[in-house]
Each structure stands twice: as C-alpha cells, then as structure tokens.
Design an enzyme around this catalytic site. Structure first.
Site, PDB file in Angstrom:
ATOM      1  N   ARG A  53      -1.515 -54.790  87.337  1.00  0.00           N
ATOM      2  CA  ARG A  53      -0.170 -54.902  87.887  1.00  0.00           C
ATOM      3  C   ARG A  53       0.529 -56.036  87.149  1.00  0.00           C
ATOM      4  NH1 ARG A  53      -0.763 -59.699  88.541  1.00  0.00           N
ATOM      5  NH2 ARG A  53       1.285 -59.683  89.523  1.00  0.00           N
ATOM      6  N   GLY A  54       1.836 -56.188  87.444  1.00  0.00           N
ATOM      7  CA  GLY A  54       2.632 -57.144  86.677  1.00  0.00           C
ATOM      8  C   GLY A  54       3.310 -56.368  85.557  1.00  0.00           C
ATOM      9  N   ALA A  55       4.636 -56.562  85.424  1.00  0.00           N
ATOM     10  CA  ALA A  55       5.429 -55.686  84.560  1.00  0.00           C
ATOM     11  C   ALA A  55       4.896 -55.575  83.120  1.00  0.00           C
ATOM     12  CB  ALA A  55       6.891 -56.158  84.581  1.00  0.00           C
ATOM     13  N   ARG A  96       4.498 -46.171  88.555  1.00  0.00           N
ATOM     14  CA  ARG A  96       5.223 -47.182  89.360  1.00  0.00           C
ATOM     15  C   ARG A  96       6.674 -47.186  88.872  1.00  0.00           C
ATOM     16  NH1 ARG A  96       2.562 -52.858  90.615  1.00  0.00           N
ATOM     17  NH2 ARG A  96       4.044 -52.725  92.329  1.00  0.00           N
ATOM     18  N   GLN A 198      -0.718 -61.569  95.904  1.00  0.00           N
ATOM     19  CA  GLN A 198      -0.910 -61.876  94.474  1.00  0.00           C
ATOM     20  C   GLN A 198      -1.055 -63.378  94.252  1.00  0.00           C
ATOM     21  OE1 GLN A 198       1.267 -59.629  95.635  1.00  0.00           O
ATOM     22  NE2 GLN A 198       1.617 -57.959  94.207  1.00  0.00           N
ATOM     23  N   ASP A 239      10.475 -58.085  87.032  1.00  0.00           N
ATOM     24  CA  ASP A 239      10.065 -56.697  86.773  1.00  0.00           C
ATOM     25  C   ASP A 239      11.132 -55.906  86.042  1.00  0.00           C
ATOM     26  OD1 ASP A 239       8.168 -57.520  89.044  1.00  0.00           O
ATOM     27  OD2 ASP A 239       7.369 -55.665  88.190  1.00  0.00           O
ATOM     28  N   ASN A 249      12.330 -58.775  91.181  1.00  0.00           N
ATOM     29  CA  ASN A 249      10.983 -59.367  91.108  1.00  0.00           C
ATOM     30  C   ASN A 249      10.327 -59.185  92.466  1.00  0.00           C
ATOM     31  OD1 ASN A 249       8.936 -60.810  89.599  1.00  0.00           O
ATOM     32  ND2 ASN A 249       9.329 -62.532  90.942  1.00  0.00           N
ATOM     33  N   LYS A 250       9.123 -59.663  92.579  1.00  0.00           N
ATOM     34  CA  LYS A 250       8.321 -59.485  93.785  1.00  0.00           C
ATOM     35  C   LYS A 250       9.100 -59.831  95.047  1.00  0.00           C
ATOM     36  CE  LYS A 250       5.130 -58.071  94.093  1.00  0.00           C
ATOM     37  NZ  LYS A 250       5.037 -56.636  94.452  1.00  0.00           N
TER      38      LYS A 250
HETATM   39  O1  MRU Z   1       3.594 -55.533  92.447  1.00  0.00           O
HETATM   40  P1  MRU Z   1       3.218 -56.362  91.256  1.00  0.00           P
HETATM   41  O2  MRU Z   1       2.062 -57.262  91.510  1.00  0.00           O
HETATM   42  O3  MRU Z   1       3.064 -55.519  90.015  1.00  0.00           O
HETATM   43  O4  MRU Z   1       4.480 -57.292  91.020  1.00  0.00           O
HETATM   44  C1  MRU Z   1       4.454 -58.213  89.971  1.00  0.00           C
HETATM   45  C2  MRU Z   1       5.627 -59.102  89.942  1.00  0.00           C
HETATM   46  O5  MRU Z   1       6.549 -58.980  90.713  1.00  0.00           O
HETATM   47  C3  MRU Z   1       5.674 -60.121  88.846  1.00  0.00           C
HETATM   48  O6  MRU Z   1       6.325 -61.272  89.268  1.00  0.00           O
HETATM   49  C4  MRU Z   1       6.427 -59.534  87.650  1.00  0.00           C
HETATM   50  O7  MRU Z   1       5.892 -58.287  87.289  1.00  0.00           O
HETATM   51  C5  MRU Z   1       6.401 -60.428  86.487  1.00  0.00           C
HETATM   52  S1  MRU Z   1       4.800 -60.509  85.766  1.00  0.00           S
HETATM   53  C6  MRU Z   1       4.874 -61.419  84.353  1.00  0.00           C
END
Ligand code: MRU
Length: 346
Positions: A53-55, A96, A198, A239, A249-250
């Site tokens: 996970r994470g963009a 996603r 996270q 994201d 973002n999250k």
């Molecule tokens: O749902 P996730 O864990 O994929 O969400 C991740 C985030 O929101 C991060 O902050 C974002 O992807 C930046 S990662 C460098």
C-alpha cells in the site's frame, strides 16, 4: 551534530529472477513475511488486500505486475497475449481507485509496450525496474529539499505511513524526516492512523528499524499536542494531487490540516510528480476509496438486521489553501493555493 546517512533497512518490494516479492504489510510489525508472485492477478489482489500500500509502492507493484503478465502470456500464447495482458491491466487498474501512481505506472508501461514491435519482455522488465529506482532517487531528492525547509524545526508530526514501506524506498514524508534527523535530533510523533493503523503498525516500526526514536499518539491527541506547542510541522505524503494543489491523502489528513492552521503549525506535503494528476483540475473530482465496514465494525454488528453500520472512506482531500508547501523531486511549491502545481508537468 551530523549523523551518518541512515541505512535503508526496509523494502516493500523486491524483484528477482522474474518474481515479485511483496512484504506483507498486514502482518507487520509482528511478522516480516514476503509473499512471492509470478502473475499479475495475484499482484492486483495483493494491492486490493493492502499487502502493499502507499501510492508510489502501488504504482511500482503494478509496473512489475505488467512485466510479469507479458512474461507469462507472450511466451505461452503468441496469438492472444495482447488481450490477456489487457485483461490483467484492467484488473490492476481496478485494484484501488485513489492513488494516481497506479494509473501513471500502467500508462507508462502501456506506452512502452505500444512502441515495441518484437519481444517486449526485457524492455518492460527494465522499465519497471527503472520506475522503481527513479522513485527511490526522487525520494532522496525530496528528503534533501524538505529537510532544508524544516531547518532547525523540532516537533514533527506525520500521519499514515509515507515511508520506505509506501514507496520504492526511503519514503516521501518519512524521507524528509529521515534526512532531517540525519542532521540533527528531532522529536518525531506518529499518529496511529485509524482504522487500518498504518502509523501504529508501520511508521513507528519503520522508524525504529532505522534507529529513529518516535512517539506514537492516538489520532485524537494531535490537537492537544499542537495546543501545547510541541509540533512545528505536520509532514504527510499524498495519493493524488490535483492541478490546483488540492491533496488527497489518508483519512485524517484534512483534520490535521485544519488543526495546524488554527494552531499556527505548518503543513508540508511530500510527493513525487508521479502523484500529481495534471488532468484533474481540483480535489473535489478525486475518487475517494470506500473500504469494507469490517475494517473496524465489531463483528457483533455485522449481522443481518443490525442497526449499526460503519462508514469507511479511507482518504480525504485537503484544500491547497491549508498547505504551506508541496515538496516534489522537481522542487518545492510554497503556498500552492496561489500557483497550483500544473507548471511542474514535463
Ligand atoms: O491506504 P494506504 O495505506 O495505501 O494509504 C497511504 C497513504 O495515504 C499515504 O500517505 C500516501 O499513499 C503517500 S505514501 C508515500
């Protein structure tokens, strides 16, 4: 005091001998387990299930998945490999919805594919590896730029996990924190990031693997922490960034941005240009992923006829006017509400 640069101890993705190994982030911090994949549908499922996970990491995993798909289908079915690949790419695109790096990486792979007449296996594998390596380089550049902006700031609060685990390596927001910590001690706070945790499960683990002390807080403790003057900067990843500088973002990032504005705390967003959706005018157009109620609804309410349900949007959009600076590998944009980010397009 200058510290030696931190060793990169954490790898979300490893590519070796035509196989993608994914660190299963659902199992951290208790277990460090890699799952090994050789087909694109398996990788799409690993993305949906949040093993990775994470963009940026999602985009890199998808690029490797395209390389796997070509490897599998070009060899076994010369007649139908293109349609089999297209089906795999559709699966990946549906894995996603919010992180634009996924679509950015798929587009890059498709463009490369369209330019090749013969056997595409080696070229696509090389491009996936290049996307991975360039992300690490971008993170290191952003780390330097962001750390310069922080100067001597002491109290840093981050949200979610925007570290090596969420990228090709080093991290975006955590990359800045890593670089800043390398030059002097800082007080690093991590919000636990409900509901998937996270922050509690990934960020503090990743920091401790790098010997950076961190203090975990309940998300709801951020306000009192700022009220007590303990935070100078909130530093987060992204994201998807719209052309006007709005940032998805999250979930909880918007709340932190509002709190930061009220308390005179600065907000830094750190993201590579692969996270900018240049075609999207404003954040209001960004698709926000809704995940299952079961991520936090107690089982006893998940019964037919239950009067209790859960609402689980996993991202929110922070308006550009609440952001002090967006740091990219192509430079920093201060007060992004004034200029947007469209001029970073190549
Ligand atoms: O749902 P996730 O864990 O994929 O969400 C991740 C985030 O929101 C991060 O902050 C974002 O992807 C930046 S990662 C460098």
């Amino acid at each position: 005091m200058s510290r030696s640069p931190n060793k990169l101890n954490v790898h979300a993705l490893k590519w070796q001998d035509g196989q993608l190994s994914i660190l299963d982030q659902r199992k951290l911090p208790e277990q460090v387990q890699y799952n090994h994949y050789v087909t694109a549908p398996e990788v799409a499922e690993a993305i949906t299930d949040m093993q990775v996970r994470g963009a940026p990491a999602i985009g890199i995993a998808a690029a490797y998945a395209v390389a796997l798909s070509v490897r599998q289908h070009y060899v076994t079915d010369k007649a139908a490999w293109k349609s089999l690949l297209a089906a795999d790419m559709a699966l990946l695109a549906a894995s996603r919805p919010t992180a634009v790096n996924l679509f950015w990486a798929l587009n890059k792979m498709q463009t490369q594919l369209d330019s090749i007449a013969g056997n595409p296996i080696a070229a696509l594998q090389a491009l996936a590896e290049q996307i991975h390596q360039q992300d690490i380089t971008a993170n290191q550049t952003m780390g330097t730029i962001g750390a310069d902006i922080l100067a001597d700031a002491q109290g840093l609060l981050t949200h979610c996990n925007a570290g090596a685990l969420a990228t090709g390596g080093y991290g975006t927001a955590l990359g800045v924190i890593r670089s800043a910590y390398a030059s002097q001690t800082r007080q690093v706070f991590a919000g636990e990031t409900r509901p998937w945790l996270q922050g509690a499960r990934l960020t503090v683990w990743e920091l401790s693997e790098d010997a950076i002390p961190a203090t975990l807080i309940a998300d709801s403790a951020a306000a009192i922490l700022m009220q007590q003057g303990k935070i100078d900067w909130v530093i987060v990843g992204a994201d998807r960034i719209a052309a006007n500088g709005d940032v998805a973002n999250k979930i909880g990032t918007y709340a932190l941005a509002v709190l930061a504005k009220y308390h005179g705390v600065k907000l830094m967003v750190v993201a590579p240009t692969s996270t900018i959706d240049f075609a999207m005018a404003a954040g209001s157009q960004i698709a926000i992923e809704q995940r299952a109620e079961s991520e936090f609804l107690p089982d006893c309410y998940a019964q037919a006829g239950s009067l209790v349900s859960a609402w689980n949007p996993v991202f929110d959009v922070t308006p550009a006017e609440l952001i002090d600076v967006i740091v990219t590998e192509r430079g920093a944009i201060f007060e992004p509400a004034k200029s947007g980010v469209a001029h970073l397009s190549d």
